[in-house]
Design a protein around this motif. Structure first.
Motif, mmCIF file in Angstrom:
data_model
loop_
_atom_site.group_PDB
_atom_site.id
_atom_site.type_symbol
_atom_site.label_atom_id
_atom_site.label_comp_id
_atom_site.label_asym_id
_atom_site.label_seq_id
_atom_site.Cartn_x
_atom_site.Cartn_y
_atom_site.Cartn_z
ATOM 1 N N LEU A 84 0.857 -1.189 0.000
ATOM 2 C CA LEU A 84 0.000 0.000 0.000
ATOM 3 C C LEU A 84 0.891 1.235 0.000
ATOM 4 C CD1 LEU A 84 -2.641 -1.238 2.578
ATOM 5 C CD2 LEU A 84 -2.928 -1.047 0.108
ATOM 6 N N GLU A 85 0.852 1.987 -1.103
ATOM 7 C CA GLU A 85 1.843 3.042 -1.303
ATOM 8 C C GLU A 85 1.366 4.446 -0.972
ATOM 9 O OE1 GLU A 85 4.190 2.542 -4.933
ATOM 10 O OE2 GLU A 85 3.203 0.618 -5.214
ATOM 11 N N ALA A 86 0.110 4.701 -0.954
ATOM 12 C CA ALA A 86 -0.319 6.092 -0.781
ATOM 13 C C ALA A 86 -1.652 6.182 -0.054
ATOM 14 C CB ALA A 86 -0.400 6.783 -2.133
ATOM 15 N N GLU A 87 -1.801 5.405 1.013
ATOM 16 C CA GLU A 87 -3.035 5.480 1.782
ATOM 17 C C GLU A 87 -2.756 5.091 3.232
ATOM 18 O OE1 GLU A 87 -5.787 1.976 1.023
ATOM 19 O OE2 GLU A 87 -4.560 1.900 -0.788
ATOM 20 N N PRO A 88 -3.652 5.447 4.140
ATOM 21 C CA PRO A 88 -3.435 5.091 5.548
ATOM 22 C C PRO A 88 -3.344 3.573 5.713
ATOM 23 C CG PRO A 88 -5.213 6.696 5.344
ATOM 24 C CD PRO A 88 -4.889 6.231 3.954
ATOM 25 N N ALA A 89 -2.314 3.115 6.425
ATOM 26 C CA ALA A 89 -2.142 1.679 6.650
ATOM 27 C C ALA A 89 -1.137 1.456 7.768
ATOM 28 C CB ALA A 89 -1.680 0.975 5.375
ATOM 29 N N ILE A 90 -1.319 0.355 8.464
ATOM 30 C CA ILE A 90 -0.361 -0.092 9.480
ATOM 31 C C ILE A 90 -0.087 -1.567 9.243
ATOM 32 C CG2 ILE A 90 0.019 -0.548 11.946
ATOM 33 C CD1 ILE A 90 -1.628 1.848 12.623
ATOM 34 N N SER A 91 1.193 -1.936 9.339
ATOM 35 C CA SER A 91 1.602 -3.334 9.232
ATOM 36 C C SER A 91 2.283 -3.721 10.549
ATOM 37 C CB SER A 91 2.568 -3.508 8.061
ATOM 38 O OG SER A 91 3.108 -4.814 8.032
ATOM 39 N N LEU A 92 1.784 -4.782 11.172
ATOM 40 C CA LEU A 92 2.351 -5.254 12.440
ATOM 41 C C LEU A 92 2.810 -6.701 12.278
ATOM 42 C CD1 LEU A 92 2.904 -4.912 15.528
ATOM 43 C CD2 LEU A 92 0.589 -5.827 15.901
ATOM 44 N N THR A 93 4.090 -6.938 12.552
ATOM 45 C CA THR A 93 4.653 -8.288 12.571
ATOM 46 C C THR A 93 4.950 -8.669 14.013
ATOM 47 O OG1 THR A 93 5.643 -8.088 10.359
ATOM 48 C CG2 THR A 93 6.589 -9.732 11.835
ATOM 49 N N LEU A 94 4.519 -9.847 14.422
ATOM 50 C CA LEU A 94 4.842 -10.374 15.750
ATOM 51 C C LEU A 94 5.579 -11.694 15.581
ATOM 52 C CD1 LEU A 94 1.516 -9.773 17.746
ATOM 53 C CD2 LEU A 94 3.580 -8.344 17.721
ATOM 54 N N ALA A 95 6.517 -11.940 16.494
ATOM 55 C CA ALA A 95 7.308 -13.176 16.419
ATOM 56 C C ALA A 95 7.478 -13.794 17.799
ATOM 57 C CB ALA A 95 8.668 -12.899 15.803
ATOM 58 N N HIS A 96 7.245 -15.097 17.867
ATOM 59 C CA HIS A 96 7.579 -15.897 19.053
ATOM 60 C C HIS A 96 8.913 -16.561 18.741
ATOM 61 C CE1 HIS A 96 7.336 -18.644 22.408
ATOM 62 N NE2 HIS A 96 7.380 -19.687 21.590
ATOM 63 N N LEU A 97 9.940 -16.241 19.535
ATOM 64 C CA LEU A 97 11.309 -16.614 19.190
ATOM 65 C C LEU A 97 11.979 -17.377 20.332
ATOM 66 C CD1 LEU A 97 12.413 -13.211 17.577
ATOM 67 C CD2 LEU A 97 11.627 -15.273 16.382
ATOM 68 N N PRO A 98 11.628 -18.633 20.533
ATOM 69 C CA PRO A 98 12.275 -19.416 21.589
ATOM 70 C C PRO A 98 13.757 -19.626 21.285
ATOM 71 C CG PRO A 98 10.948 -20.836 20.178
ATOM 72 C CD PRO A 98 10.648 -19.433 19.768
ATOM 73 N N GLY A 99 14.596 -19.482 22.293
ATOM 74 C CA GLY A 99 16.031 -19.666 22.093
ATOM 75 C C GLY A 99 16.710 -18.522 21.395
ATOM 76 N N VAL A 100 16.054 -17.360 21.359
ATOM 77 C CA VAL A 100 16.635 -16.187 20.707
ATOM 78 C C VAL A 100 16.729 -15.049 21.715
ATOM 79 C CG1 VAL A 100 16.402 -14.480 18.853
ATOM 80 C CG2 VAL A 100 15.673 -16.841 18.467
ATOM 81 N N LYS A 101 17.904 -14.455 21.819
ATOM 82 C CA LYS A 101 18.091 -13.275 22.660
ATOM 83 C C LYS A 101 17.953 -12.026 21.802
ATOM 84 C CE LYS A 101 21.151 -11.340 26.177
ATOM 85 N NZ LYS A 101 22.414 -11.540 26.942
ATOM 86 N N ILE A 102 17.152 -11.071 22.261
ATOM 87 C CA ILE A 102 16.886 -9.850 21.502
ATOM 88 C C ILE A 102 17.437 -8.664 22.278
ATOM 89 C CG2 ILE A 102 15.123 -8.429 20.404
ATOM 90 C CD1 ILE A 102 13.221 -10.894 20.710
ATOM 91 N N GLN A 103 18.318 -7.898 21.651
ATOM 92 C CA GLN A 103 18.853 -6.693 22.282
ATOM 93 C C GLN A 103 18.555 -5.486 21.405
ATOM 94 O OE1 GLN A 103 22.553 -9.201 23.125
ATOM 95 N NE2 GLN A 103 22.888 -7.436 24.464
ATOM 96 N N VAL A 104 18.132 -4.407 22.054
ATOM 97 C CA VAL A 104 17.659 -3.206 21.359
ATOM 98 C C VAL A 104 18.674 -2.085 21.526
ATOM 99 C CG1 VAL A 104 15.696 -1.642 21.090
ATOM 100 C CG2 VAL A 104 15.360 -3.896 22.090
ATOM 101 N N PHE A 105 18.795 -1.240 20.514
ATOM 102 C CA PHE A 105 19.662 -0.068 20.668
ATOM 103 C C PHE A 105 19.152 1.083 19.808
ATOM 104 C CE2 PHE A 105 21.506 -3.102 17.663
ATOM 105 C CZ PHE A 105 21.660 -2.354 16.509
ATOM 106 N N HIS A 106 19.490 2.297 20.236
ATOM 107 C CA HIS A 106 19.235 3.511 19.459
ATOM 108 C C HIS A 106 20.527 4.302 19.433
ATOM 109 C CE1 HIS A 106 18.055 7.897 19.206
ATOM 110 N NE2 HIS A 106 17.664 7.398 18.049
ATOM 111 N N ILE A 107 20.983 4.675 18.251
ATOM 112 C CA ILE A 107 22.296 5.303 18.096
ATOM 113 C C ILE A 107 22.145 6.577 17.270
ATOM 114 C CG2 ILE A 107 24.583 5.040 17.074
ATOM 115 C CD1 ILE A 107 24.260 2.019 17.605
ATOM 116 N N LEU A 108 22.762 7.655 17.755
ATOM 117 C CA LEU A 108 22.815 8.915 17.021
ATOM 118 C C LEU A 108 24.151 9.036 16.297
ATOM 119 C CD1 LEU A 108 21.296 11.205 19.796
ATOM 120 C CD2 LEU A 108 20.185 10.539 17.659
ATOM 121 N N ALA A 109 24.181 9.844 15.253
ATOM 122 C CA ALA A 109 25.390 9.981 14.444
ATOM 123 C C ALA A 109 26.578 10.430 15.281
ATOM 124 C CB ALA A 109 25.139 10.975 13.298
ATOM 125 N N GLU A 110 26.334 11.348 16.225
ATOM 126 C CA GLU A 110 27.458 11.876 17.011
ATOM 127 C C GLU A 110 28.042 10.855 17.987
ATOM 128 O OE1 GLU A 110 23.620 13.889 18.632
ATOM 129 O OE2 GLU A 110 24.471 13.310 16.681
#
Length: 418
Positions: free
Chosen positions: A87-113
């Protein structure tokens, strides 16, 4: 099924943000038989004025430890009937969910500086990301803009995490200068319900997961490979000891009338990624744009650094070349992985310049993809730039469709730290 990886995607076209969030959460959650460990959300720029409401609305209805996402000029997801839709030019939301046994998930946010110098040691990059290099992590990145330092970040990650796969895209807005948004929610960390306008948000996935990529650059070579014999940064000064502009003019004169017309607006340079491969073929090149020419000196400037000794070949891009390129890559992927566990999901990062603008009809890339990888959920968005590997190194691309394909690891069982 609780010990098996599960993925689900839902796409909503409700014009009300509340209704759209309710719709995608209910459908995605109901498709899983175990709790979600990860969420990825993409929201179209039609909701620009409501970006700040997205994470609070999701938090009311969805319990997931880690969620990242961004805005897109269009979004990609799975309809109620199980078909992938772009959907290229209209209101829309796409949500992906995952059940990930045996997977470690680490999050980060990085700025250029915050990025280390490119001559820093790998330790500087490991400290920045906060993820050990072993076992090998897989990365999904969403960045804000070229000012986010994304090119340097990709170089640093390749350096510090050899063997890691990196895929993703740049958030996009509605047209030139449209505001973009990055979303990050880490229930157990510092990134709790965060909306960012700058930098890069990412996740590192370690353990019982394999992330594979297809990066379709959508071009076909013309002429023959040429060697750069003189260059300065991104400026080609000599090709095969000749004036580059004269070489290009001779090449264009040899093309068909249709190809000459195409070369006026869709001419690119492919830089060979393997210095030792003798017979170069389609797919052996990193495609870069031509930024300009110097009629006096006959030099050509391209969108990347070049050095003497490198080989390159001019390329053309059109709908037919893009379709053939993606199909060749899909055929190769399918052939090489017949004996491995099946793919269970895919993320699609497509350029704003593809889709209907390129093909003249909707859903082309996603339909072609699902012809080869059937019955798996696909979620994603239309990007301002696409992230993926070519020739063993990770780059920011334009006019590509980059796919991140997920499956379980076939041989390893990881014991992860809690």
């Amino acid at each position: 099924m609780a010990d098996q990886m599960q993925w689900a995607n839902a796409l909503s076209t409700h014009h009300s943000l509340e209704a759209a969030v309710t719709d995608v959460v209910e459908r995605a959650v109901s498709s899983l038989t175990a709790p979600a460990d990860l969420g990825l959300v993409f929201i179209s720029s039609a909701f620009t004025s409501e970006y700040s409401r997205l994470l609070p609305l999701l938090a009311e209805k969805l319990s997931v430890p880690v969620l990242i996402g961004c805005s897109g000029g269009g979004v990609i997801g799975t309809t109620v009937s199980g078909e992938t839709q772009e959907l290229e030019a209209e209101p829309a939301i796409s949500l992906t969910l995952a059940h990930l046994p045996g997977v470690k998930i680490q999050v980060f946010h990085i700025l250029a500086e915050e990025l280390p110098d490119l001559d820093s040691s790998p330790d500087a990059w490991l400290d920045l990301i906060g993820v050990p290099p072993s076992p090998t992590p897989q990365f999904i990145l969403l960045s804000s803009s070229f000012a986010s330092g994304i090119n340097n970040l990709l170089q640093g990650l390749d350096f510090a995490y050899p063997g890691s796969v990196i895929v993703g895209g740049q958030a996009s807005g509605g047209g030139m200068g449209g505001r973009v948004a990055l979303f990050c929610n880490d229930a157990s960390g510092e990134e709790h319900q965060s909306l960012y306008r700058e930098g890069t948000v990412g996740i590192a996935l370690t353990g019982n997961i394999v992330l594979e990529t297809i990066v379709a650059q959508g071009c076909r070579p013309i002429g023959k490979p040429l060697q750069v014999t003189k260059a300065d940064r991104n400026i080609i000064l000599e090709l095969d000891d000749k004036v580059p502009l004269m070489v290009l003019r001779d090449l264009i004169a040899s093309l068909s009338e249709q190809e000459r017309s195409l070369a006026q607006h869709s001419l690119f340079v492919g830089v060979a990624m393997d210095e030792f491969k003798l017979a170069l073929e389609q797919g052996d090149f990193l495609i870069r744009g031509i930024l300009g020419v110097d009629p006096t000196a006959g030099a050509i400037a391209i969108g990347d650094r070049v050095r003497p000794g490198q080989r390159l070949q001019f390329h053309l891009r059109d709908a037919q070349a893009s379709a053939q390129d993606l199909e060749l890559l899909l055929q190769s992927y399918q052939h090489e992985r017949d004996s491995e566990p099946s793919a269970v999901a895919a993320l699609m990062f497509a350029c704003l310049g593809r889709g209907e603008r390129l093909y003249g009809k909707p859903n082309f890339d996603s339909e072609l993809f699902q012809r080869y990888l059937k019955d798996i959920p696909v979620g994603g968005f239309f990007c301002g730039g696409e992230i993926g590997p070519v020739g063993g190194r990770t780059f920011l691309h334009a006019y590509t469709s980059a796919f991140g394909i997920c499956r379980q690891n076939s041989v390893m069982n990881y014991e992860l730290d809690s």
